[in-house]
Design a protein around this motif. Structure first.
Motif, PDB file in Angstrom:
ATOM      1  N   TYR A  16       0.857  -1.182   0.000  1.00 34.16           N
ATOM      2  CA  TYR A  16       0.000   0.000   0.000  1.00 34.16           C
ATOM      3  C   TYR A  16       0.892   1.232   0.000  1.00 34.16           C
ATOM      4  O   TYR A  16       1.957   1.259   0.643  1.00 34.16           O
ATOM      5  CB  TYR A  16      -0.888  -0.064   1.256  1.00 34.16           C
ATOM      6  CG  TYR A  16      -1.806   1.116   1.447  1.00 34.16           C
ATOM      7  CD1 TYR A  16      -2.723   1.465   0.463  1.00 34.16           C
ATOM      8  CD2 TYR A  16      -1.761   1.874   2.612  1.00 34.16           C
ATOM      9  CE1 TYR A  16      -3.564   2.544   0.627  1.00 34.16           C
ATOM     10  CE2 TYR A  16      -2.605   2.952   2.793  1.00 34.16           C
ATOM     11  CZ  TYR A  16      -3.502   3.292   1.792  1.00 34.16           C
ATOM     12  OH  TYR A  16      -4.330   4.363   1.952  1.00 34.16           O
ATOM     13  N   PHE A  18       1.198   4.147   1.423  1.00 39.66           N
ATOM     14  CA  PHE A  18       1.796   4.759   2.606  1.00 39.66           C
ATOM     15  C   PHE A  18       2.659   3.774   3.405  1.00 39.66           C
ATOM     16  O   PHE A  18       3.543   4.185   4.151  1.00 39.66           O
ATOM     17  CB  PHE A  18       0.707   5.427   3.468  1.00 39.66           C
ATOM     18  CG  PHE A  18       0.065   6.570   2.735  1.00 39.66           C
ATOM     19  CD1 PHE A  18       0.766   7.752   2.533  1.00 39.66           C
ATOM     20  CD2 PHE A  18      -1.200   6.457   2.183  1.00 39.66           C
ATOM     21  CE1 PHE A  18       0.206   8.808   1.822  1.00 39.66           C
ATOM     22  CE2 PHE A  18      -1.775   7.498   1.464  1.00 39.66           C
ATOM     23  CZ  PHE A  18      -1.073   8.677   1.282  1.00 39.66           C
ATOM     24  N   GLY A  43      -1.035  11.958   5.281  1.00 40.59           N
ATOM     25  CA  GLY A  43      -1.836  13.044   5.853  1.00 40.59           C
ATOM     26  C   GLY A  43      -2.267  12.734   7.266  1.00 40.59           C
ATOM     27  O   GLY A  43      -3.459  12.561   7.527  1.00 40.59           O
ATOM     28  N   LYS A 109     -11.621   5.247   5.484  1.00 43.39           N
ATOM     29  CA  LYS A 109     -10.868   4.257   4.702  1.00 43.39           C
ATOM     30  C   LYS A 109     -11.555   2.892   4.758  1.00 43.39           C
ATOM     31  O   LYS A 109     -11.725   2.221   3.738  1.00 43.39           O
ATOM     32  CB  LYS A 109      -9.449   4.158   5.265  1.00 43.39           C
ATOM     33  CG  LYS A 109      -8.547   3.182   4.535  1.00 43.39           C
ATOM     34  CD  LYS A 109      -7.226   3.137   5.289  1.00 43.39           C
ATOM     35  CE  LYS A 109      -6.186   2.299   4.634  1.00 43.39           C
ATOM     36  NZ  LYS A 109      -4.926   2.345   5.386  1.00 43.39           N
ATOM     37  N   TYR A 131      -6.975   9.146  -4.161  1.00 48.92           N
ATOM     38  CA  TYR A 131      -6.726   8.318  -2.974  1.00 48.92           C
ATOM     39  C   TYR A 131      -6.713   6.826  -3.384  1.00 48.92           C
ATOM     40  O   TYR A 131      -7.699   6.340  -3.954  1.00 48.92           O
ATOM     41  CB  TYR A 131      -7.864   8.617  -1.983  1.00 48.92           C
ATOM     42  CG  TYR A 131      -7.785   7.948  -0.640  1.00 48.92           C
ATOM     43  CD1 TYR A 131      -6.585   7.828   0.050  1.00 48.92           C
ATOM     44  CD2 TYR A 131      -8.946   7.455  -0.039  1.00 48.92           C
ATOM     45  CE1 TYR A 131      -6.553   7.232   1.289  1.00 48.92           C
ATOM     46  CE2 TYR A 131      -8.916   6.861   1.211  1.00 48.92           C
ATOM     47  CZ  TYR A 131      -7.708   6.753   1.865  1.00 48.92           C
ATOM     48  OH  TYR A 131      -7.665   6.167   3.093  1.00 48.92           O
ATOM     49  N   ASN A 177      -8.167  14.528  -2.668  1.00 55.51           N
ATOM     50  CA  ASN A 177      -6.894  14.000  -2.188  1.00 55.51           C
ATOM     51  C   ASN A 177      -6.330  13.213  -3.373  1.00 55.51           C
ATOM     52  O   ASN A 177      -6.970  12.247  -3.793  1.00 55.51           O
ATOM     53  CB  ASN A 177      -7.129  13.067  -0.999  1.00 55.51           C
ATOM     54  CG  ASN A 177      -5.844  12.418  -0.521  1.00 55.51           C
ATOM     55  OD1 ASN A 177      -4.762  12.829  -0.911  1.00 55.51           O
ATOM     56  ND2 ASN A 177      -5.965  11.400   0.329  1.00 55.51           N
ATOM     57  N   LYS A 238      -9.511  14.295   9.800  1.00 55.02           N
ATOM     58  CA  LYS A 238      -8.773  15.501   9.405  1.00 55.02           C
ATOM     59  C   LYS A 238      -9.432  16.751   9.972  1.00 55.02           C
ATOM     60  O   LYS A 238      -8.827  17.800  10.051  1.00 55.02           O
ATOM     61  CB  LYS A 238      -8.676  15.602   7.880  1.00 55.02           C
ATOM     62  CG  LYS A 238      -8.329  14.292   7.172  1.00 55.02           C
ATOM     63  CD  LYS A 238      -6.942  13.780   7.518  1.00 55.02           C
ATOM     64  CE  LYS A 238      -6.806  12.296   7.278  1.00 55.02           C
ATOM     65  NZ  LYS A 238      -6.134  11.881   6.112  1.00 55.02           N
ATOM     66  N   TYR A 331      -3.579  19.698   1.394  1.00 54.34           N
ATOM     67  CA  TYR A 331      -2.508  19.159   0.555  1.00 54.34           C
ATOM     68  C   TYR A 331      -2.057  20.158  -0.496  1.00 54.34           C
ATOM     69  O   TYR A 331      -2.866  20.881  -1.073  1.00 54.34           O
ATOM     70  CB  TYR A 331      -2.974  17.871  -0.146  1.00 54.34           C
ATOM     71  CG  TYR A 331      -3.332  16.774   0.828  1.00 54.34           C
ATOM     72  CD1 TYR A 331      -2.416  16.364   1.795  1.00 54.34           C
ATOM     73  CD2 TYR A 331      -4.582  16.172   0.791  1.00 54.34           C
ATOM     74  CE1 TYR A 331      -2.748  15.369   2.709  1.00 54.34           C
ATOM     75  CE2 TYR A 331      -4.917  15.169   1.701  1.00 54.34           C
ATOM     76  CZ  TYR A 331      -3.993  14.780   2.657  1.00 54.34           C
ATOM     77  OH  TYR A 331      -4.311  13.799   3.557  1.00 54.34           O
TER      78      TYR A 331
HETATM   79  C1  MLT Z   1      -3.421  10.388   3.014  1.00 53.90           C
HETATM   80  O1  MLT Z   1      -2.302  10.729   3.372  1.00 53.90           O
HETATM   81  O2  MLT Z   1      -3.794  10.383   1.841  1.00 53.90           O
HETATM   82  C2  MLT Z   1      -4.353   9.982   4.074  1.00 53.90           C
HETATM   83  O3  MLT Z   1      -3.812  10.158   5.320  1.00 53.90           O
HETATM   84  C3  MLT Z   1      -4.697   8.586   3.964  1.00 53.90           C
HETATM   85  C4  MLT Z   1      -5.899   8.282   4.764  1.00 53.90           C
HETATM   86  O4  MLT Z   1      -6.607   9.171   5.228  1.00 53.90           O
HETATM   87  O5  MLT Z   1      -6.152   7.101   4.924  1.00 53.90           O
END
Ligand code: MLT
Length: 393
Positions: A16, A18, A43, A109, A131, A177, A238, A331
């Motif tokens: 994945y 991240f 994020g 998610k 995303y 995103n 967020k 972002y």
């Molecule tokens: C991101 O960085 O796109 C988010 O943190 C991922 C997420 O919210 O799962």
């Protein structure tokens, strides 16, 4: 004979996005133990939960310590108090929801990944870049995906003219995103009328709605007709700093009916079997975050992050680096300098500046050559990253 595995997993990247970034950063840190790494990649928020949220949590913890107020299993869709609090929250967008149209969960998610369960083998429409969970979760289920390119030409806001008019499950994310682009009312009207006409369902990810400035829709239900064609997924991650606390919701209006079946009932059935509800303490914290006081404290968090976004934007402007975002979104979406590829720029930033970002290509092929920085760092870390950009980019 060997057990058969889900072969669809062979169609997704080995790790994945991240997790891949975290692994590369871990490796770099292990080899460079003195490096002062600044993380502007995933994020993830850095400010603590606000006083109103914390005090509600403490109170709920105390209730759990007392037999007369102790709670066992939480209802799998959320306690009435939180479902109603979410429905009330939508009043500020002039959207009227019933509490039973709101399903509370442990994260946007999870819901985005799990919603695939209630759909059959449809065409899936996904913007590129976006995303990565939309794409990964549909590939895992063996779905056919049609990508619609979000590019500088369409201001990173693809529209239905890229489609053939057939029914599909369509994912939209606004504010987006990773690009930070946000659909205006007219554009969302076009999407809703396309969905109604073609018999499509829109999955609308509004996780960043609290970052919107100006007259853009925060919810797809601000658009007439959306209740008959759209599911909305939102989160406190967020907005109120709940990335570690975990609370989100999915709205499925009663009007959303496919082939005589209410999707609300289908999702309820799915959740009842596979989900055991968000912990009571967390639901009380979420309820507090949605009070007037909670919302005004969250707005301060958003303000802090958006100040970081402005500082990052300023240094990019100074360096003549093309960027978007950072206005209605936490972002910043920038073009990699010197025509570098996005993973090449990732390595460059990590090795030369010890700053971590997210390569655009991780959000889809359309993100190649771009890069995402988050404004969720602390002010101090953001300022340090900016001074490194200023000196070395
Ligand atoms: C991101 O960085 O796109 C988010 O943190 C991922 C997420 O919210 O799962």
């Amino acid at each position: 004979m060997a057990i058969k595995l889900n072969k669809n997993f062979e169609n997704i990247k080995q790790s994945y996005l991240f997790s891949e970034i975290a692994a590369r950063v871990r490796k770099y840190s292990a080899e460079n133990s003195n490096a002062k790494i600044i993380r502007l990649g995933i994020g993830d928020v850095t400010l603590p939960l606000t006083p109103t949220v914390i005090s509600a949590m403490h109170k709920a913890v105390d209730e759990m310590a007392n037999q007369s107020t102790f709670r066992g299993y939480a209802p799998e869709y959320g306690y009435d108090f939180i479902r109603s609090a979410v429905a009330d929250y939508y009043k500020k967008f002039n959207v009227s929801l019933l509490a039973n149209e709101v399903f509370v969960s442990d994260g946007a998610k999870s819901d985005i990944g799990n919603i695939v369960d209630i759909f059959g083998d449809n065409d899936i429409v996904i913007p590129d870049p976006v995303y990565p969970v939309y794409m990964d979760s549909n590939l895992m289920s063996g779905r056919k995906i049609k990508l619609i390119l979000a590019s500088e030409e369409n201001d990173f806001l693809p529209m239905p003219d890229l489609l053939d008019g057939g029914s599909a499950v369509i994912y939209l994310c606004s504010p987006n995103n990773p690009t930070g682009a946000v659909y205006n009312r007219e554009q969302l009207k076009v999407w809703v009328s396309y969905a109604v006409k073609s018999g499509s369902v829109i999955i609308f990810d509004s996780a960043y709605e609290a970052y919107i400035k100006g007259n853009y829709p925060h919810s797809i239900y601000e658009i007439e007709g959306a209740k008959s064609c759209a599911i909305e997924i939102c989160s406190l991650s967020k907005t109120a700093g709940f990335t570690g606390t975990r609370c989100a919701w999915t709205v499925i209006p009663d009007e959303l009916v496919i082939d005589g079946v209410k999707l609300n009932t289908r999702w309820a059935r799915r959740q009842a079997t596979k989900f055991n509800g968000v912990p009571y303490v967390i639901q009380r914290a979420a309820e507090a975050a949605l009070t007037k006081q909670g919302q005004s404290e969250s707005a301060e968090l958003v303000k802090y992050y958006m100040n970081n976004a402005r500082l990052i934007s300023d240094v990019l402007k100074k360096k003549n680096i093309w960027y978007k975002g950072g206005i209605c979104s936490p972002y910043i979406w920038l073009k990699c300098p010197n025509n570098m590829g996005s993973w090449e720029f990732f390595d460059y930033l990590l090795e030369k500046l010890q700053v971590v970002g997210t390569p655009g290509e991780g959000f889809g092929k359309g993100g190649e050559g771009y890069f995402r920085l988050t404004s969720f760092g602390s002010l101090e870390a953001t300022l340090e990253a900016i001074s490194r950009f200023d000196a070395k980019l």
